[in-house]
Design an enzyme around this catalytic site. Structure first.
Site, PDB file in Angstrom:
ATOM      1  N   SER A 284       0.835  -1.190   0.000  1.00 36.51           N
ATOM      2  CA  SER A 284       0.000   0.000   0.000  1.00 36.51           C
ATOM      3  C   SER A 284       0.874   1.245   0.000  1.00 36.51           C
ATOM      4  O   SER A 284       1.794   1.384   0.812  1.00 36.51           O
ATOM      5  CB  SER A 284      -0.901   0.003   1.239  1.00 36.51           C
ATOM      6  OG  SER A 284      -1.544   1.256   1.376  1.00 36.51           O
TER       7      SER A 284
ATOM      8  N   SER B 171       1.059   1.880  -7.068  1.00 36.23           N
ATOM      9  CA  SER B 171       0.347   3.142  -6.828  1.00 36.23           C
ATOM     10  C   SER B 171       1.267   4.361  -6.847  1.00 36.23           C
ATOM     11  O   SER B 171       1.225   5.213  -5.951  1.00 36.23           O
ATOM     12  CB  SER B 171      -0.409   3.077  -5.486  1.00 36.23           C
ATOM     13  OG  SER B 171      -1.337   2.028  -5.484  1.00 36.23           O
TER      14      SER B 171
ATOM     15  N   ASP C 246      -8.506   2.036  -6.662  1.00 36.35           N
ATOM     16  CA  ASP C 246      -9.773   2.422  -6.041  1.00 36.35           C
ATOM     17  C   ASP C 246     -10.920   2.556  -7.033  1.00 36.35           C
ATOM     18  O   ASP C 246     -12.081   2.647  -6.623  1.00 36.35           O
ATOM     19  CB  ASP C 246      -9.615   3.737  -5.265  1.00 36.35           C
ATOM     20  CG  ASP C 246      -8.931   3.530  -3.927  1.00 36.35           C
ATOM     21  OD1 ASP C 246      -8.873   2.379  -3.456  1.00 36.35           O
ATOM     22  OD2 ASP C 246      -8.460   4.526  -3.338  1.00 36.35           O
TER      23      ASP C 246
ATOM     24  N   ARG D 237     -11.904  -6.494  -1.066  1.00 27.10           N
ATOM     25  CA  ARG D 237     -12.769  -5.974  -2.127  1.00 27.10           C
ATOM     26  C   ARG D 237     -12.928  -6.940  -3.295  1.00 27.10           C
ATOM     27  O   ARG D 237     -13.967  -6.937  -3.965  1.00 27.10           O
ATOM     28  CB  ARG D 237     -12.247  -4.616  -2.617  1.00 27.10           C
ATOM     29  CG  ARG D 237     -12.548  -3.498  -1.646  1.00 27.10           C
ATOM     30  CD  ARG D 237     -12.024  -2.159  -2.124  1.00 27.10           C
ATOM     31  NE  ARG D 237     -12.474  -1.108  -1.201  1.00 27.10           N
ATOM     32  CZ  ARG D 237     -11.989   0.127  -1.183  1.00 27.10           C
ATOM     33  NH1 ARG D 237     -11.029   0.469  -2.040  1.00 27.10           N
ATOM     34  NH2 ARG D 237     -12.447   1.020  -0.324  1.00 27.10           N
TER      35      ARG D 237
ATOM     36  N   ARG E  19     -17.024   2.261  -0.921  1.00 29.63           N
ATOM     37  CA  ARG E  19     -16.926   2.111  -2.370  1.00 29.63           C
ATOM     38  C   ARG E  19     -17.847   0.997  -2.890  1.00 29.63           C
ATOM     39  O   ARG E  19     -18.248   1.031  -4.052  1.00 29.63           O
ATOM     40  CB  ARG E  19     -15.480   1.879  -2.793  1.00 29.63           C
ATOM     41  CG  ARG E  19     -14.578   3.024  -2.409  1.00 29.63           C
ATOM     42  CD  ARG E  19     -13.364   3.170  -3.298  1.00 29.63           C
ATOM     43  NE  ARG E  19     -12.446   4.148  -2.743  1.00 29.63           N
ATOM     44  CZ  ARG E  19     -12.596   5.457  -2.818  1.00 29.63           C
ATOM     45  NH1 ARG E  19     -13.650   5.959  -3.424  1.00 29.63           N
ATOM     46  NH2 ARG E  19     -11.710   6.283  -2.273  1.00 29.63           N
TER      47      ARG E  19
ATOM     48  N   LYS F 268     -18.099   7.771   4.798  1.00 27.67           N
ATOM     49  CA  LYS F 268     -16.647   7.631   4.969  1.00 27.67           C
ATOM     50  C   LYS F 268     -15.875   8.541   4.034  1.00 27.67           C
ATOM     51  O   LYS F 268     -14.854   9.119   4.405  1.00 27.67           O
ATOM     52  CB  LYS F 268     -16.248   6.172   4.749  1.00 27.67           C
ATOM     53  CG  LYS F 268     -14.743   5.909   4.865  1.00 27.67           C
ATOM     54  CD  LYS F 268     -14.444   4.437   4.680  1.00 27.67           C
ATOM     55  CE  LYS F 268     -12.951   4.193   4.560  1.00 27.67           C
ATOM     56  NZ  LYS F 268     -12.202   4.551   5.760  1.00 27.67           N
TER      57      LYS F 268
END
Length: 409
Positions: free
Chosen positions: A145, A173, A292, A323, A366, A390
């Site tokens: 991350s 990322s 995301d 997710r 999400r 959130k």
């Protein structure tokens, strides 16, 4: 709260929406403001995560409960570890206690930080005794991350010797790392990012400066999906956005051309217009730099009867929920055929959607917002719809402006 969603009449949408400031930019700016009080912030996000971050930064000692806010957990770990004399217990929700922090804690430990695990090794809650960190070099895996990396970069200019960071392996990322460095540059900090090495020079104080937070591109993704799923001629104006954005999710503008959506940049906004129907049977994309928006794109493809292969999604396993598994479960409720690995999602083309299913949101904002545009194609229920607070508290209200019905059950 359960909401029954029905799309706008005729599947045509035309409206203007003002989206709250970026959660990612806001939380970074808030931490920099805590380190350098001369900084002021405009258009800060009104999300739960930004509220939790701001409240956490103000606490001198005792317990800081960040609930579901993963960004706050990572950023506050670095912040409190570098604040000499502050004695803090950093904790969160049940899910937060399942999200690893070991890589960040180990990196901070190599800089001299004093952090202990209070329950399970490698996971929150953690006890932090703030110290003056004097070591100036650190290394950590690059395929993790980016919030671990940004946590260290944000405190780097406040350290006596700054920081030299070596990232080992392929970097994940990158846009989020560049966002952090971009904000440091805005307040006058010198940085460099060459190959796998990042250097941040020390800076004791900054001149008075206002950081203006751009609206959130991740939140814009749901409106891209709405326009893609609507009829040709639909148009939504979103403010406030800029072409030279620091946010990685700005790649939406390019990605959604494949779904027939054209993006026009104005002085302080973007206009999304459905100019043609899509031409692809299946969509393939590596989202390692913008994970995301994966949920949004998968739902868009489902609604258009397209297949998709989305890769680079390994960080989604440690978000508010897993997710990838959550998407497999919820897409399948609509009749979709879905396969997931530890870093990819594969969706088969599907044209007949099952209606009136109930989408579970797994305490993940999400999940609720990514599925909402599908109401243009079929009606369904969203469970625990309040999770949107959130990152985007006004989401359901803004959807009603577009003609969506969101009836509370």
């Amino acid at each position: 709260m359960k909401l029954h969603l029905i799309g706008p009449s005729g599947n045509i949408v035309k409206s203007s929406i003002q989206i709250t400031g970026s959660k990612s930019e806001s939380n970074r700016s808030l931490l920099l403001q805590a380190l350098y009080p001369n900084i002021s912030i405009r258009n800060r996000s009104n999300s739960d995560d930004a509220e939790v971050m701001q409240k956490g930064l103000a606490i001198e000692k005792g317990e800081v409960d960040i609930h579901h806010a993963g960004t706050a957990m990572r950023f506050l770990t670095g912040y409190f570890a570098s604040q000499e004399g502050k004695n803090i217990v950093l904790t969160g929700s049940k899910r937060m206690k399942e999200r690893p922090v070991k890589i960040l804690v180990d990196a901070l430990g190599s800089l001299g930080a004093d952090i202990e695990y209070l329950e399970k090794e490698g996971y929150p809650p953690i006890g932090i005794q703030g110290k003056k960190l004097t070591a100036g070099k650190v290394s950590l895996p690059a395929d993790i991350s980016s919030q671990y990396i940004s946590s260290l970069l944000l405190i780097a200019p406040s350290l006596e010797n700054g920081l030299e960071m070596e990232l080992i392996g392929k970097i994940t990322s990158v846009p989020y790392i560049k966002m952090t460095l971009g904000l440091l540059n805005q307040i006058g900090v010198q940085t460099s990012f060459e190959g796998n090495t990042i250097k941040v020079s020390p800076m004791k104080q900054v001149d008075p400066i206002e950081l203006v937070v751009e609206s959130d591109w991740s939140s814009a993704s749901y409106f891209y999906s709405i326009v893609a799923l609507s009829k040709v001629g639909s148009e939504i104006q979103l403010g406030s956005y800029k072409n030279d954005s620091l946010q990685g999710d700005r790649v939406l503008a390019g990605i959604y051309t494949d779904f027939g959506v054209e993006t026009t940049f104005t002085v302080d906004s973007i206009v999304l217009k459905k100019v043609r129907n899509h031409r692809l049977k299946s969509f393939t994309c590596d989202l390692a730099n913008a994970p995301d928006i994966a949920q949004t794109i998968a739902v868009t493809c489902l609604g258009l009867g397209m297949g998709c292969e989305l890769t680079g999604l390994h960080t989604l396993k440690i978000k508010e929920t897993d997710r990838l598994e959550a998407m497999k479960a919820e897409l399948s409720k609509f009749g979709a055929k879905v396969e997931v690995t530890d870093r990819a999602l594969l969706l088969q083309p599907s044209f007949d959607l099952i209606s009136e299913v109930a989408v579970d949101t797994y305490n993940d904002h999400r999940m609720a917002m990514a599925f909402a545009p599908l109401a243009l194609k079929t009606s369904f229920v969203v469970n625990d719809a309040e999770v949107v607070s959130k990152s985007y508290p006004d989401f359901w209200k803004d959807l009603k402006k577009l003609g969506f019905q969101a009836r509370e059950l």
